[in-house]
Design a protein around this motif. Structure first.
Motif, short mmCIF file in Angstrom:
data_model
loop_
_atom_site.label_atom_id
_atom_site.label_comp_id
_atom_site.label_asym_id
_atom_site.label_seq_id
_atom_site.Cartn_x
_atom_site.Cartn_y
_atom_site.Cartn_z
N GLU A 1 0.83 -1.21 0.00
CA GLU A 1 0.00 0.00 0.00
C GLU A 1 0.87 1.26 0.00
O GLU A 1 0.60 2.22 -0.73
N LEU A 2 1.92 1.25 0.79
CA LEU A 2 2.82 2.41 0.85
C LEU A 2 3.52 2.62 -0.49
O LEU A 2 3.69 3.77 -0.94
N GLU A 3 3.94 1.55 -1.12
CA GLU A 3 4.59 1.66 -2.43
C GLU A 3 3.64 2.23 -3.46
O GLU A 3 4.03 3.06 -4.30
N MET A 4 2.37 1.82 -3.42
CA MET A 4 1.38 2.35 -4.37
C MET A 4 1.16 3.84 -4.12
O MET A 4 1.04 4.63 -5.06
N ARG A 5 1.12 4.24 -2.86
CA ARG A 5 0.96 5.66 -2.54
C ARG A 5 2.13 6.48 -3.08
O ARG A 5 1.93 7.56 -3.63
N HIS A 51 1.76 6.96 -6.81
CA HIS A 51 0.73 7.96 -7.13
C HIS A 51 1.20 9.37 -6.78
O HIS A 51 0.94 10.32 -7.52
N GLN A 52 1.90 9.50 -5.68
CA GLN A 52 2.41 10.82 -5.29
C GLN A 52 3.47 11.31 -6.27
O GLN A 52 3.50 12.49 -6.62
N ASP A 53 4.33 10.41 -6.73
CA ASP A 53 5.32 10.79 -7.73
C ASP A 53 4.65 11.28 -9.01
O ASP A 53 5.06 12.29 -9.59
#
Length: 74
Positions: free
Chosen positions: A14-18, A21-23
């Motif tokens: 989940e953190l990697e997906m965030r 998306h933030q990048d």
């Protein structure tokens, strides 16, 4: 063994997906800001040219002989 991911693994995913998306959001915002800055610079140059033209027109209008015209109410 079970095939279900551990809570830590799910949290990490989940953190990697965030982060991804933030990048992408940061890249999109950077592109928008860059485009706006370029537009602002173009508009500033245009305003400067127009100000010069107005100043030139005012200066040449002051040198021209006044035109004898009837008042607007005629």
């Amino acid at each position: 063994m079970t095939d279900s991911p551990s809570p830590d693994s799910a949290r990490l995913d989940e953190l990697e997906m965030r982060v991804v998306h933030q990048d992408q959001t940061i890249e999109d915002l950077n592109a928008a800001i860059t485009a706006q800055w370029q537009l602002i610079e173009r508009l500033e140059r245009r305003v400067e040219r127009l100000a010069e033209r107005v100043a030139d027109a005012e200066q040449s209008a002051g040198q021209a002989a006044p035109v004898d015209r009837p008042p607007p109410h005629y």
